[in-house]
Write a protein that holds these residues in place. Sequence first.
Motif, mmCIF file in Angstrom:
data_model
loop_
_atom_site.group_PDB
_atom_site.id
_atom_site.type_symbol
_atom_site.label_atom_id
_atom_site.label_comp_id
_atom_site.label_asym_id
_atom_site.label_seq_id
_atom_site.Cartn_x
_atom_site.Cartn_y
_atom_site.Cartn_z
ATOM 1 N N SER A 149 0.851 -1.191 0.000
ATOM 2 C CA SER A 149 0.000 0.000 0.000
ATOM 3 C C SER A 149 0.884 1.238 0.000
ATOM 4 N N GLY A 150 0.269 2.405 -0.195
ATOM 5 C CA GLY A 150 1.034 3.651 -0.211
ATOM 6 C C GLY A 150 1.750 3.903 1.098
ATOM 7 N N GLY A 151 1.062 3.665 2.223
ATOM 8 C CA GLY A 151 1.683 3.860 3.526
ATOM 9 C C GLY A 151 2.828 2.899 3.773
ATOM 10 N N LYS A 155 6.905 3.669 4.370
ATOM 11 C CA LYS A 155 7.696 3.123 5.468
ATOM 12 C C LYS A 155 8.959 2.436 4.948
ATOM 13 N N VAL A 156 8.841 1.720 3.847
ATOM 14 C CA VAL A 156 10.013 1.059 3.263
ATOM 15 C C VAL A 156 11.003 2.107 2.765
ATOM 16 N N ALA A 176 2.005 13.073 1.973
ATOM 17 C CA ALA A 176 1.130 13.009 0.802
ATOM 18 C C ALA A 176 0.623 11.589 0.584
ATOM 19 N N GLY A 177 -0.696 11.437 0.510
ATOM 20 C CA GLY A 177 -1.301 10.144 0.233
ATOM 21 C C GLY A 177 -1.386 9.202 1.412
ATOM 22 N N LEU A 178 -0.970 9.644 2.606
ATOM 23 C CA LEU A 178 -1.012 8.766 3.767
ATOM 24 C C LEU A 178 -2.340 8.896 4.506
ATOM 25 N N LEU A 184 0.241 9.971 11.557
ATOM 26 C CA LEU A 184 0.622 10.069 12.963
ATOM 27 C C LEU A 184 1.910 9.296 13.219
ATOM 28 N N TRP A 185 2.019 8.097 12.638
ATOM 29 C CA TRP A 185 3.247 7.300 12.784
ATOM 30 C C TRP A 185 4.449 8.091 12.278
ATOM 31 N N LEU A 186 4.307 8.734 11.125
ATOM 32 C CA LEU A 186 5.416 9.467 10.532
ATOM 33 C C LEU A 186 5.803 10.665 11.395
ATOM 34 N N ILE A 187 4.822 11.398 11.878
ATOM 35 C CA ILE A 187 5.099 12.559 12.734
ATOM 36 C C ILE A 187 5.860 12.133 13.983
#
Length: 296
Positions: A149-151, A155-156, A176-178, A184-187
């Motif tokens: 998936s995009g998310g 992550k990869v 973008a696109g998440l 939230l995980w990325l932040i």
Amino acid sequence: MKTIFDLRNVSYIYLGKFVALKDATLKINEGEHVAIMGANGCGKSTLLSILNGLIYPTEGEFYAFDNLVKEEVFDSLEGNEMARYFRKKVGFVFQNSDVQLFCSNVYDEVAFGPLQLDLPKDEVKKRTDEVLEMVGISSLKDRAPHTLSGGEKKKVSIASILAVNPDVLLLDEPTAGLDPRSQLWLIELLQDLAKAGKTIITATHDLDIVEQISTRAIVFGEDHKIKVDTDSHSAINDLELLMSANLLHKHMHRHGNLLHEHLHKHDAEHLQHEHEEPAKIVDALEPDLRANVSPR
């Protein structure tokens, strides 16, 4: 504080006629957390590409780690050593993960960077396993990136950069696109990396994340010039600045005999959800202006 990047009157022109970046002068120091803000097409991605050594200034000079970065230097024998040092220090997460991912499975994707550092095989395996676990994608290690998936792809992409352990992270529109959970995980990841002392430079027009991931904001106008270089809190609460940079705009709506003025974020999310009010921006309005913004 040590300066990592130093741009001196840098401009970039595509095909000799399309201006993408104009007369940018700025310094970024070690350990800073910077948001590069501006509407689409203002020059954010071009600036990141210069900071990553993917393209070189058409005019002006760019110094990284006290060395002049230009094509003829990177292509020379001495420059190859400098380029190798540069690639160890700086990691770039592209907006489009499909541009970045090319290996047949996730494990090889994350291991690719450490392998280029000529590390012992057991060290490469240890580092790869640790990063897969840290980012939470160990279960995906045998999957082909194009099936994710995009998310998961994002992550990869991030894991493949973290495996090299760069001092500087450059991210182009990372949310973008998440979906909300992935955002939230990325932040939270960026906040953890900031606490670990990484220098983080993020290009974004997502107003909701700016104060969460940065302390300094550099705002570009649609003329491809830097409009403001200030702290993130001041930038995100300067409504005139945000509107002049086309990050925020007004709509007029009529409800019977009443005429209402609404503020909108100018981004892809707004195009999908045109009537969602950014509460943070509304709360920042002066009381007399806030009275003109009706809830929806």
